[in-house]
Design a protein around this motif. Structure first.
Motif, PDB file in Angstrom:
ATOM      1  N   ALA A 188      -4.485   2.898   0.417  1.00  0.00           N
ATOM      2  CA  ALA A 188      -3.288   3.187   1.187  1.00  0.00           C
ATOM      3  C   ALA A 188      -3.242   4.673   1.486  1.00  0.00           C
ATOM      4  N   GLU A 189      -2.761   5.018   2.657  1.00  0.00           N
ATOM      5  CA  GLU A 189      -2.768   6.409   3.079  1.00  0.00           C
ATOM      6  C   GLU A 189      -1.504   7.154   2.668  1.00  0.00           C
ATOM      7  N   ASN A 190      -0.384   6.475   2.481  1.00  0.00           N
ATOM      8  CA  ASN A 190       0.833   7.178   2.125  1.00  0.00           C
ATOM      9  C   ASN A 190       1.760   6.250   1.354  1.00  0.00           C
ATOM     10  N   GLU A 191       2.779   6.853   0.737  1.00  0.00           N
ATOM     11  CA  GLU A 191       3.666   6.104  -0.124  1.00  0.00           C
ATOM     12  C   GLU A 191       4.509   5.096   0.636  1.00  0.00           C
ATOM     13  N   SER A 192       4.722   5.314   1.922  1.00  0.00           N
ATOM     14  CA  SER A 192       5.558   4.401   2.689  1.00  0.00           C
ATOM     15  C   SER A 192       4.942   3.012   2.777  1.00  0.00           C
ATOM     16  N   GLU A 193       3.642   2.890   2.462  1.00  0.00           N
ATOM     17  CA  GLU A 193       2.974   1.602   2.519  1.00  0.00           C
ATOM     18  C   GLU A 193       3.119   0.796   1.227  1.00  0.00           C
ATOM     19  N   GLN A 194       3.800   1.351   0.226  1.00  0.00           N
ATOM     20  CA  GLN A 194       3.927   0.653  -1.045  1.00  0.00           C
ATOM     21  C   GLN A 194       4.671  -0.675  -0.877  1.00  0.00           C
ATOM     22  N   ASP A 250      -2.626   3.915  -4.484  1.00  0.00           N
ATOM     23  CA  ASP A 250      -3.502   4.138  -3.331  1.00  0.00           C
ATOM     24  C   ASP A 250      -4.452   2.962  -3.084  1.00  0.00           C
ATOM     25  N   VAL A 251      -4.164   1.808  -3.660  1.00  0.00           N
ATOM     26  CA  VAL A 251      -5.032   0.642  -3.479  1.00  0.00           C
ATOM     27  C   VAL A 251      -4.233  -0.516  -2.915  1.00  0.00           C
ATOM     28  N   SER A 252      -4.747  -1.100  -1.836  1.00  0.00           N
ATOM     29  CA  SER A 252      -4.121  -2.273  -1.247  1.00  0.00           C
ATOM     30  C   SER A 252      -4.983  -3.499  -1.511  1.00  0.00           C
ATOM     31  N   ILE A 253      -4.340  -4.597  -1.839  1.00  0.00           N
ATOM     32  CA  ILE A 253      -5.019  -5.846  -2.137  1.00  0.00           C
ATOM     33  C   ILE A 253      -4.560  -6.900  -1.150  1.00  0.00           C
ATOM     34  N   GLU A 254      -5.513  -7.587  -0.547  1.00  0.00           N
ATOM     35  CA  GLU A 254      -5.189  -8.636   0.404  1.00  0.00           C
ATOM     36  C   GLU A 254      -5.183  -9.995  -0.285  1.00  0.00           C
TER      37      GLU A 254
END
Length: 286
Positions: free
Chosen positions: A37-43, A132-136
């Motif tokens: 993830a590039e920024n906190e807004s994506e949490q 900073d890690v996104s899981i699909e």
């Protein structure tokens, strides 16, 4: 260190550290893909998700920008609260209810499914971003497996029906399989760590309370079964925790994980969701 003392250490540490960000920590199976993830807004804001209960008492979460989702770990935690075994969230105090407990256990029984890699897991049907890690989707979680195991062991203790122990042992199996093979286990030499996020393969983030929750669940399953294989993994995991705890000691706080991309971060002063974080019993940490 004697095992009984090591277990007391991990149980005490879990009480100090276990409440907080756990249920927003997700992990990937081979069916999922990890990206940064590039920024906190994506949490993914699981922490502030609205909890709703269906007519039988089984919870589901309404997560901002995602919608209504079943969350296996929360269903298991509700089951434990309904049984009077553990209250993970203070909103569940005094919510003991046998019918609701069995409704949650039935959900767990019906939704323990074989993954693409051939392991029995509870999967999550939404994409998730932790730090900073996104899981699909779909993904499974060591924490989710552990809480589910605890709920099933509780069902066995209430009924003496061994089918619940068999289900719990099936749910435990992916904890003993390496992340390279689609499981939840990180191994390095004699060290064994149960991963909530098994990526990257060579050095995952090693979330502390996820490992400790798994050890507590394995201890409960061991006590119920006497299974030597479970005993071996519990002992290895406990010994690893004892060796690794100094890595999490910041001198005045505990690190949440050992995220290799965040070596400079010891802990969060504030979380990205905008609400106050859970307090810790700092006066009891020596």
């Amino acid at each position: 260190m004697p095992k009984k003392y090591a277990f007391l250490v991990l149980a005490f540490a879990f009480l100090l550290f276990g409440v907080g960000f756990t249920t927003s920590c997700k992990q990937e199976t081979n069916a999922g893909k990890a990206k940064f993830a590039e920024n906190e807004s994506e949490q993914t804001d699981v922490q502030r998700a609205k909890h709703l209960i269906d007519s039988r008492g089984v919870p589901y979460l309404v997560i901002e920008n995602i919608g209504k989702q079943r969350h296996p770990a929360w269903i298991a935690l509700y089951a434990l609260a309904y049984a009077g075994e553990e209250v993970y969230d203070t909103s569940l105090l005094g919510e003991e209810d046998e019918d609701k407990f069995w409704a949650c256990v039935e959900w767990l029984e019906n939704n323990l499914q074989k993954s693409r890699d051939g392991f029995w897991v509870w999967t999550y049907g939404f994409d998730n971003t932790y730090n900073d890690v996104s899981i699909e989707a779909p993904w499974a979680s060591a924490f989710g497996q552990a809480t589910g195991i605890q709920a099933l062991v509780t069902a066995y203790e209430k009924t003496n029906d061994t089918k619940y122990l068999e289900l719990a042992k099936k749910a435990a199996h992916p904890l003993f399989v390496s992340i390279e093979q689609g499981g939840l286990l990180f191994e390095s030499g004699k060290d064994a760590w149960f991963e909530e996020i098994p990526r990257p393969l060579d050095n995952p983030s090693h979330i502390l309370n996820g490992h400790m929750r798994t050890l507590i669940a394995l201890k409960q399953l061991l006590d119920a079964t006497g299974d030597e294989n479970i005993a071996d993994w519990f002992n290895r995991g406990t010994d690893t925790l004892y060796r690794w705890l100094p890595r999490y000691d910041a001198g005045y706080w505990l690190r949440y994980d050992l995220n290799p991309r965040k070596d400079e971060l010891l802990f969060r002063f504030a979380n990205p969701y905008g609400f106050k974080s859970h307090s810790l019993a700092v006066d009891k940490i020596t």
